[in-house]
Design an enzyme around this catalytic site. Structure first.
Site, PDB file in Angstrom:
ATOM      1  N   HIS A   1       0.342  10.567   2.180  1.00 35.51           N
ATOM      2  CA  HIS A   1      -0.480   9.696   3.022  1.00 35.51           C
ATOM      3  C   HIS A   1      -1.942   9.664   2.561  1.00 35.51           C
ATOM      4  O   HIS A   1      -2.845   9.996   3.336  1.00 35.51           O
ATOM      5  CB  HIS A   1      -0.407  10.161   4.486  1.00 35.51           C
ATOM      6  CG  HIS A   1       0.982  10.184   5.040  1.00 35.51           C
ATOM      7  ND1 HIS A   1       1.394  11.056   6.032  1.00 35.51           N
ATOM      8  CD2 HIS A   1       2.066   9.427   4.744  1.00 35.51           C
ATOM      9  CE1 HIS A   1       2.665  10.836   6.319  1.00 35.51           C
ATOM     10  NE2 HIS A   1       3.106   9.852   5.542  1.00 35.51           N
TER      11      HIS A   1
HETATM   12  C1  LIG Z   1       7.276   8.723  -1.088  1.00 35.46           C
HETATM   13  C2  LIG Z   1       6.537   8.203   0.116  1.00 35.46           C
HETATM   14  C3  LIG Z   1       7.031   8.457   1.398  1.00 35.46           C
HETATM   15  C4  LIG Z   1       6.335   7.973   2.508  1.00 35.46           C
HETATM   16  N1  LIG Z   1       6.905   8.090   3.750  1.00 35.46           N
HETATM   17  C5  LIG Z   1       6.364   7.430   4.803  1.00 35.46           C
HETATM   18  C6  LIG Z   1       7.038   7.348   6.041  1.00 35.46           C
HETATM   19  O1  LIG Z   1       8.150   7.840   6.208  1.00 35.46           O
HETATM   20  N2  LIG Z   1       6.431   6.664   7.045  1.00 35.46           N
HETATM   21  C7  LIG Z   1       5.199   6.099   6.911  1.00 35.46           C
HETATM   22  O2  LIG Z   1       4.691   5.538   7.877  1.00 35.46           O
HETATM   23  N3  LIG Z   1       4.530   6.183   5.742  1.00 35.46           N
HETATM   24  C8  LIG Z   1       5.111   6.790   4.682  1.00 35.46           C
HETATM   25  N4  LIG Z   1       4.469   6.795   3.473  1.00 35.46           N
HETATM   26  C9  LIG Z   1       3.115   6.243   3.395  1.00 35.46           C
HETATM   27  C10 LIG Z   1       3.056   4.722   3.525  1.00 35.46           C
HETATM   28  O3  LIG Z   1       4.168   4.110   2.923  1.00 35.46           O
HETATM   29  C11 LIG Z   1       1.745   4.256   2.910  1.00 35.46           C
HETATM   30  O4  LIG Z   1       0.665   4.873   3.592  1.00 35.46           O
HETATM   31  C12 LIG Z   1       1.528   2.762   2.986  1.00 35.46           C
HETATM   32  O5  LIG Z   1       2.617   2.080   2.434  1.00 35.46           O
HETATM   33  C13 LIG Z   1       0.236   2.433   2.229  1.00 35.46           C
HETATM   34  O6  LIG Z   1       0.026   1.056   2.238  1.00 35.46           O
HETATM   35  P1  LIG Z   1      -1.084   0.421   1.295  1.00 35.46           P
HETATM   36  O7  LIG Z   1      -1.035  -1.034   1.544  1.00 35.46           O
HETATM   37  O8  LIG Z   1      -2.352   1.140   1.490  1.00 35.46           O
HETATM   38  O9  LIG Z   1      -0.616   0.770  -0.206  1.00 35.46           O
HETATM   39  P2  LIG Z   1       0.752   0.525  -0.951  1.00 35.46           P
HETATM   40  O10 LIG Z   1       1.834   0.118  -0.009  1.00 35.46           O
HETATM   41  O11 LIG Z   1       0.988   1.721  -1.793  1.00 35.46           O
HETATM   42  O12 LIG Z   1       0.464  -0.755  -1.848  1.00 35.46           O
HETATM   43  C14 LIG Z   1      -0.386  -0.786  -2.959  1.00 35.46           C
HETATM   44  C15 LIG Z   1       0.189  -1.788  -3.943  1.00 35.46           C
HETATM   45  O13 LIG Z   1      -0.789  -2.063  -4.930  1.00 35.46           O
HETATM   46  C16 LIG Z   1      -0.162  -2.105  -6.191  1.00 35.46           C
HETATM   47  N5  LIG Z   1      -1.158  -1.823  -7.210  1.00 35.46           N
HETATM   48  C17 LIG Z   1      -1.816  -0.659  -7.433  1.00 35.46           C
HETATM   49  N6  LIG Z   1      -2.655  -0.779  -8.481  1.00 35.46           N
HETATM   50  C18 LIG Z   1      -2.550  -2.049  -8.905  1.00 35.46           C
HETATM   51  C19 LIG Z   1      -3.161  -2.781  -9.956  1.00 35.46           C
HETATM   52  N7  LIG Z   1      -4.076  -2.222 -10.761  1.00 35.46           N
HETATM   53  N8  LIG Z   1      -2.813  -4.080 -10.127  1.00 35.46           N
HETATM   54  C20 LIG Z   1      -1.902  -4.668  -9.320  1.00 35.46           C
HETATM   55  N9  LIG Z   1      -1.276  -4.016  -8.318  1.00 35.46           N
HETATM   56  C21 LIG Z   1      -1.603  -2.720  -8.112  1.00 35.46           C
HETATM   57  C22 LIG Z   1       0.913  -1.049  -6.094  1.00 35.46           C
HETATM   58  O14 LIG Z   1       1.902  -1.190  -7.083  1.00 35.46           O
HETATM   59  C23 LIG Z   1       1.416  -1.271  -4.681  1.00 35.46           C
HETATM   60  O15 LIG Z   1       2.451  -2.225  -4.634  1.00 35.46           O
HETATM   61  C24 LIG Z   1       5.121   7.271   2.334  1.00 35.46           C
HETATM   62  C25 LIG Z   1       4.639   7.004   1.054  1.00 35.46           C
HETATM   63  C26 LIG Z   1       5.336   7.453  -0.051  1.00 35.46           C
HETATM   64  C27 LIG Z   1       4.806   7.147  -1.424  1.00 35.46           C
END
Ligand SMILES: Cc1cc2nc3c(=O)[nH]c(=O)nc-3n(C[C@H](O)[C@H](O)[C@H](O)COP(=O)(O)OP(=O)(O)OC[C@H]3O[C@@H](n4cnc5c(N)ncnc54)[C@H](O)[C@@H]3O)c2cc1C
Length: 531
Positions: free
Chosen positions: A468
């Site tokens: 997280h």
């Molecule tokens: C293994 C795992 C288990 C988890 N379990 C849970 C759970 O059970 N419940 C829960 O609530 N949360 C869980 N989480 C956490 C939750 O999924 C994340 O906090 C949430 O998805 C984050 O959202 P975000 O939009 O910040 O980033 P993300 O969803 O990570 O999205 C970021 C996106 O940006 C893209 N990206 C990055 N750099 C670049 C670039 N340079 N160019 C283009 N694209 C790029 C990535 O590929 C990704 O698709 C878990 C996370 C992981 C990894």
């Protein structure tokens, strides 16, 4: 050069949600860039949490720096690299957090982010299929949420043991009262993962005003003085530029600060060290990083057929696969934990300060998540709102080089005390009488670990992240400690915003997917002029 109204970098929980909401207005022309692939064949199956945890086809596979606070171990930092981002590989546990979390954000100067402001966003994003619309739970949002249907006498014993140990249960921990030991609500419906890719992006891709480009690695944002005019990304070995009135970074807690630094926005000394021209000084880029450190206790079980170590290994794996294909149930349909506990380590606390994940099996190694050979169960615990602050910064001007991740876990005394108390509470539950029929010896760490010092040392030597990462582009009024304002505009730069978990000012009390989706919903309202 292609021109858009909005460019969104990263099709994850927040970015994918934002793209879908913005393109509801037909005149908005949106480019959504994603470094990963359009899909992965395992992703819709909940077991993909285990299968993709170390799979480069859908995962960035970052790693932490070795740090003395955690015995100089290199800790794996998985992040989704596929449409839907981490929502396509995560553990599927659905938690909103506590009203207090968001009221704290408002109290820190983030206008429009109090619980009263964000609760309607949580309502509109979800369709809680086991709810009746009470407690502000959504019934017609795009993302279906359901309570784990799996039944197991071990769950009954754990509920009874929790009660015997003095903990309450709770009919809906996603109401305004989180406290209790509960059956998990999940982003799973009929055995299928409800990712942001499936629930938001794919339906929106039918619209002509949404242009999604996958396998497109954003290298930097383009600046004209103090105005962002678009992005540069790499696709099929070629460097491509695109322009927009507004660019929104939604690359997540690890990559959003990295892209800012690669673009010359951040701490001047650090940028100069890597030969990057300083375009805009912002000291807080990459700072204020928080994550949950997760301590897992494993117990052997006397009864084999309540543990998936017994039921899902060897021929059992085939049985579970058949069950999943026939009913959408069984081992392959589980979230990372079918039972949760949101508990107080001290009775005088206003709200819970630790979260437990109760799991009817154990794994040999969190890096690969291979099942342990003997019947067993796990309870994992983290402190809900850690105080320790780490950092994430580039280690090189090469956009493909992974950044340097420093958790600084357990630096703060409050975190140490809460983790030690939470550890003891896990034992208290399993030691309670209703578990007598199931509990065998504690396998890890085992009975030799008893004093506070021994417990803390064991946690430092063995615990992993709960995945997280937040806070690295922190929201708040302009100052030394913040990167974006409460409209998610990067301080001092026009046309550039950030919408993902990196903007959280503090850790929400729970898993971070639902709050990240909420940020995408909120960003859409702000850009539509509705917030
Ligand atoms: C293994 C795992 C288990 C988890 N379990 C849970 C759970 O059970 N419940 C829960 O609530 N949360 C869980 N989480 C956490 C939750 O999924 C994340 O906090 C949430 O998805 C984050 O959202 P975000 O939009 O910040 O980033 P993300 O969803 O990570 O999205 C970021 C996106 O940006 C893209 N990206 C990055 N750099 C670049 C670039 N340079 N160019 C283009 N694209 C790029 C990535 O590929 C990704 O698709 C878990 C996370 C992981 C990894």
């Amino acid at each position: 050069m292609a021109e858009y109204d909005y460019i969104i970098v990263g099709a994850g929980s927040a970015g994918g949600t934002l793209a879908a909401r913005l393109t509801e207005i037909p005149t908005n022309k949106v480019l959504l860039l994603e470094a990963g692939a359009a899909s992965h064949p395992y992703s819709r199956m909940p077991l993909s949490f285990g299968l993709l945890i170390d799979n480069p086809a859908a995962n960035w596979l970052y790693q932490s720096e070795p740090e003395p606070n955690t015995a100089n171990r290199v800790i794996p930092v998985p992040r989704g690299k596929v449409l839907g981002g981490s929502s396509s590989i995560n553990g599927l546990v659905w938690v909103r957090g506590q009203p207090l979390d968001f009221d704290t954000w408002a109290q820190m100067g983030c206008r429009g982010w109090s619980w009263r402001d964000v609760a309607p966003l949580f309502t509109r994003m979800e369709n809680f299929v086991d709810g009746d619309g009470s407690n502000g739970r959504g019934t017609d949002g795009p993302l279906k949420v359901s309570t784990v249907p799996d039944q197991n006498p071990l769950y009954d014993a754990l509920f009874a043991a929790s009660k015997a140990a003095g903990f309450k249960t709770n009919p809906d921990y996603n109401s305004e009262d989180q406290e209790g030991v509960v059956k998990t609500q999940t982003s799973i419906y009929k055995g299928r993962r409800m990712s942001v890719a499936h629930c938001y992006i794919e339906p929106a891709m039918k619209r002509p005003n949404l242009h999604v480009v996958t396998n497109a690695h954003t290298l930097r944002v383009l600046l004209d003085g103090k105005r962002c005019i678009g992005v540069e990304y790499e696709k099929d070995g070629k460097t491509v530029q695109a322009r927009a009135k507004e660019t929104i970074l939604s690359a997540g807690g690890v990559a959003s600060p990295q892209i800012l630094e690669l673009s010359g926005i951040g701490q001047p000394e650090l940028l100069k060290k890597h030969g990057i021209e300083v375009k805009h000084e912002l000291k807080a880029v990459g700072e204020n990083f928080r994550d949950h450190i997760n301590a897992r206790i494993i117990w052997r079980l006397k009864v084999a057929n309540v543990s998936y170590n017994h039921m899902a290994r060897g021929i059992g794996a085939v049985t579970q696969m058949m069950k999943y294909l026939a009913t959408g149930g069984g081992f392959m349909s589980l979230p990372s934990a079918p039972l949760l506990g949101f508990l107080k380590t001290r009775p005088e606390l206003e709200t819970p300060d630790v979260q437990m994940h109760l799991v009817p099996y154990s794994i040999k190694d969190p890096k690969t998540r291979k099942l342990q050979d003997f019947p067993s169960m796990t309870i994992a615990c983290y402190q809900l709102r850690p105080e320790s602050l780490g950092s994430i910064h580039i280690r090189s001007a090469d956009p493909k080089a992974h950044p340097s991740i420093r958790f600084n876990f357990l630096a703060d005394r409050i975190d140490q005390d809460a983790m030690t108390a939470g550890f003891r509470m896990m034992r208290r539950i399993v030691d309670a009488k209703p578990m007598d029929a199931y509990r065998d010896e504690e396998f890890s760490p085992g009975p030799s670990v008893q004093s506070d010092e021994e417990i803390l040392t064991w946690i430092r030597n063995n615990s992993q992240t709960a995945y997280h990462p937040i806070g690295t582009c922190r929201m708040g009024p302009e100052g030394q400690n913040t990167v974006v304002d409460d409209k998610l505009r990067v301080h001092g730069i026009q046309g550039l915003r950030i919408a993902d978990a990196s903007i959280f000012p503090t850790m929400p009390s729970g898993n971070t997917n639902a709050p990240s989706i909420m940020v995408g919903e909120k960003m859409a309202d702000i850009l539509k002029g509705a917030a």
